[in-house]
Design a protein around this motif. Sequence first.
Motif, PDB file in Angstrom:
ATOM      1  N   LEU A 193       0.970  -1.216  -0.141  1.00  0.00           N
ATOM      2  CA  LEU A 193      -0.147  -0.015   0.130  1.00  0.00           C
ATOM      3  C   LEU A 193       0.669   1.155  -0.058  1.00  0.00           C
ATOM      4  O   LEU A 193       2.141   1.128   0.145  1.00  0.00           O
ATOM      5  CB  LEU A 193      -0.972  -0.023   1.187  1.00  0.00           C
ATOM      6  CG  LEU A 193      -1.766  -1.309   1.452  1.00  0.00           C
ATOM      7  CD1 LEU A 193      -2.518  -1.246   2.869  1.00  0.00           C
ATOM      8  CD2 LEU A 193      -3.106  -1.080   0.227  1.00  0.00           C
ATOM      9  N   ASP A 221      -3.623   3.908   0.139  1.00  0.00           N
ATOM     10  CA  ASP A 221      -4.089   3.729  -1.236  1.00  0.00           C
ATOM     11  C   ASP A 221      -2.970   2.689  -2.004  1.00  0.00           C
ATOM     12  O   ASP A 221      -2.134   2.278  -1.387  1.00  0.00           O
ATOM     13  CB  ASP A 221      -4.154   5.076  -1.992  1.00  0.00           C
ATOM     14  CG  ASP A 221      -5.199   4.944  -3.120  1.00  0.00           C
ATOM     15  OD1 ASP A 221      -5.731   3.854  -3.546  1.00  0.00           O
ATOM     16  OD2 ASP A 221      -5.375   5.960  -3.981  1.00  0.00           O
ATOM     17  N   LEU A 250      -8.927   0.799  -3.699  1.00  0.00           N
ATOM     18  CA  LEU A 250      -8.859  -0.052  -2.319  1.00  0.00           C
ATOM     19  C   LEU A 250      -9.974  -0.662  -1.582  1.00  0.00           C
ATOM     20  O   LEU A 250     -11.127  -0.062  -1.882  1.00  0.00           O
ATOM     21  CB  LEU A 250      -8.138   1.096  -1.389  1.00  0.00           C
ATOM     22  CG  LEU A 250      -7.701   0.629  -0.067  1.00  0.00           C
ATOM     23  CD1 LEU A 250      -6.445   0.152  -0.103  1.00  0.00           C
ATOM     24  CD2 LEU A 250      -7.506   1.890   0.874  1.00  0.00           C
ATOM     25  N   SER A 297      -9.464   4.981   2.337  1.00  0.00           N
ATOM     26  CA  SER A 297      -9.021   5.644   1.111  1.00  0.00           C
ATOM     27  C   SER A 297      -9.281   7.175   0.963  1.00  0.00           C
ATOM     28  O   SER A 297     -10.273   7.623   1.450  1.00  0.00           O
ATOM     29  CB  SER A 297      -9.710   5.149  -0.131  1.00  0.00           C
ATOM     30  OG  SER A 297      -9.437   5.538  -1.177  1.00  0.00           O
TER      31      SER A 297
END
Length: 162
Positions: A23, A44, A51, A79
């Motif tokens: 991520l 994200d 996501l 997100s």
Amino acid sequence: MPKHASISKVETALEQLALQMGLELVDVELKKEAGGVYLRIYIDHDQPGGLKLGECEQYHRACLPLVDAVEYDFLECSSPGIDRPLRRERDFLKHIGQQIEVRLFQKQDGKKVFTGALTAYKDGCILLDCADGQKKQFAVKETALVKPVINYDQYFKESDHE
């Protein structure tokens, strides 16, 4: 670490955790609002489809020991959304060639809002090709908000609304 540790002390660990999980740590904020102090962590990734809720949940659970030293009432991991603000150099570089909206703190040429294609980012400055043909340059520190212009037709088909 004391219970009132600053975000900067845990942000590096949060970023490392995000990388380990595939991520990207987008932003971390600690804000006092009605009802308490909110620690918000925005994550994200570049995978198609965005996501997933499960990814947020996994990151939330994994980051709990890392933020234990921060004094907060509510922890949110989410997100930042498709129209997330551009803040870091990597955000600007990722959006070169795309349409963005620039909101300024103070008027320039009688306007506070400019829209156009981001053509370059260098040394904290944004170069924008506006729809009217003008080329504008803004220092990021002059901007209140910079975000992508979203063409919702890219994300939704007509059949989705029927």
